[in-house]
Design an enzyme around this catalytic site. Sequence first.
Site, PDB file in Angstrom:
ATOM      1  N   ASP A 408       0.839  -1.189   0.000  1.00 54.09           N
ATOM      2  CA  ASP A 408       0.000   0.000   0.000  1.00 54.09           C
ATOM      3  C   ASP A 408       0.884   1.253   0.000  1.00 54.09           C
ATOM      4  OD1 ASP A 408      -2.740   1.167   0.407  1.00 54.09           O
ATOM      5  OD2 ASP A 408      -1.786   1.923   2.230  1.00 54.09           O
ATOM      6  N   GLU A 437       1.424   0.143  -4.961  1.00 52.49           N
ATOM      7  CA  GLU A 437       0.983   1.446  -5.444  1.00 52.49           C
ATOM      8  C   GLU A 437       2.199   2.354  -5.571  1.00 52.49           C
ATOM      9  OE1 GLU A 437      -3.454   2.269  -3.882  1.00 52.49           O
ATOM     10  OE2 GLU A 437      -1.949   2.185  -2.286  1.00 52.49           O
TER      11      GLU A 437
END
Length: 701
Positions: A408, A437
């Site tokens: 993340d 990400e």
Amino acid sequence: MRMKEAYEAYLDDYNCLNVYISKNFFEGKSRIFHLKDTHDRIIPLTIQSRSDLYNGYTHYQLSLNGALQMGEEYTLYDEHCQTTVVRYSHIVKTERFNEQYNYEGDDLGLTYSKEQSIFKLWSPIALQIVLCLKNGGEAETYPMHREEKGVFSVTVHKDLLKARYTFMVRVNGKWNEIVDPYTSFSGPNAEYSVVYDKSLLHLPPRVPMAPLADNVDAIIYEASVRDMTSANDIGVENPKKFKGFTEENENTRAKNTGFSYLRSLGVTHVQLLPVCDFGSVDEVYPNIFYNWGYDPVQFRCLEGSYSTDPRNAVARIEEFAQLVHNCHKAGLRVNLDIVFNHVYKKEEFSLEKLVPNYYFLMNREGEFSNGSFCGNDIDSQPPMARKYLVETCRRLIEWFDIDGFRFDLMGILDIHLMNEITQVCRKMKPGFMIYGEGWNMPSFVPENLRASQINQAEMPFVGHFSDSFRETVRGSNADLNQQGYSNGNFDLIYSMMDRMSASGNAFNAPGKVINYVECHDNHTLWDKNRVACHGEGRDVREKRQVLANAMVLLSQGVPFLHAGQEFGRTKQNLGNTYNRSDNYNSINYIRRDHHISIVTDTIKLISIRRKYSCFRLRTVEETRDQTSFQTIENRVLVYICESKEDKCISFFNPSNGYYTYNLDHDVQVIFDNGSSNTHLTRNIQIAPYSVIVCDMMKQSA
């Protein structure tokens, strides 16, 4: 943040003390300062500079006229005999500190045996640490002893199995209670740690699975442990739990729900939303709150609300291990969503209480980075922080046989950490997936060191979610009215060619490109199309859903599907449902049945991708040389790809028009959701909003 109190002092280097005095406090003036330690020893100080700040404070920079003893507690005296405890601050970020206190041992936390338990913590700046035990009804305390490299240790010579424990830590003039940041055995809601040992766990045997040859062979399906089984009347006896996630029985098979449904899709990997301990759900009363889990509390403990017995420190571990085992038995690999970029509450995080500021991005002025927009950013560069994160990843593989990690907000982390994690994980398990990400987050990490897309070439085996693919296919996340190619913006047809060939201008390997149009964040594709395609009937939106799914599944790169994307999942027109209850987030199997045509078509497309290697090219050179594109009237995209084994031609028509494409020989139609073609044909009829895939190698005699 500094300058909250009238009188503050911070050790920012071995010979640099920064003092801030409010002008409401003796007008902010002092001619002299000195330090006193807990043994009443004095260190004189010299004022190097004095400046009046805009906010009503006076800043003094002082140097020390004596040696600093790390871990000692110092009190600062001014000319008025006013005092404040000196806080260890930026000094923990210095090279000298890292050189002196980098601990290479692998025994931090608890080492258990029946004869004795050894407890160790790393905190070079702590004055004292006390072990607090509760063994049965008996409470005991044991002072820990300072050793080399800032390690505190104590040995208790008795069998402490299943005893509860915490630590009291004296740092920066305050006592704080913490749980063990190194353990995986936790009480409910991170209230205490539990004495136990991995060797005593009943973990299932490993299921042999061939290493993933290349990331492009993966088809990732993102799912929440809770969401998959939170709907009513689906036949699962342990809904919302690790056990329930892989539970199968006559009811789940008859209703095709839960794991029975997941297995039927044919995906290769399930990516689970965070399963490590998070702070926004009461583990004892898990139905009061809902949360996706992107608020870490204990990196090495599993989430207790997913356990059938959150008070049992062992149950959550054994139940999750069984989940992974069951997935592997079903031929399904398991990736975990890892949240290393921030924590739930920095001030309550155990590592922060042990060594304040060390584990978080902070500049010399005491300001904290907020690139995550969560109020704190993990600093992955200090050696003990990096070691902690790497070893956490190692443990998840050792204990649970995990197959991949999705990070993340990976752009908060640095490229060296990601490369080290990748090296460790792929050595332990060849074919292990690492991706995340890669947004270029505005943190204190220098831009050239961020684990973001702009630095993808510096991370050879790390994949990145392709937001450019998402925006081209579906249109803007921020503006629901803005269309992408799949929902009617034909101007994007040429951009679509680059996206479908693995964005070779932006990434140096197809296996590093995670293609998606929907994930847990933002509006679902179905909800987006309600707005972007306003006025279109349900039948057309179903076709558009299949069209977008086909682009994800047939493009070069790594396809990624959000749970429910295969049936037009809705979050009731909300973009962010991270804490909005099961009603908004559960997998709705009744809705699935209403849109079963999307499911059927998506399953067919999944099987085509798995069968035909031409959709899984492995190098940029192959994607450039072995894919080609055409258009029909700049509306229909024609996509040809080939490998040594096969060759396919595909057609994507997001318009309301009918088109024809003539080939010089018959081809086998293997997918046509417009139902416009015979099994073998050379005259392709392209219906509105349809996708057609043809095998060009299987020709008529």
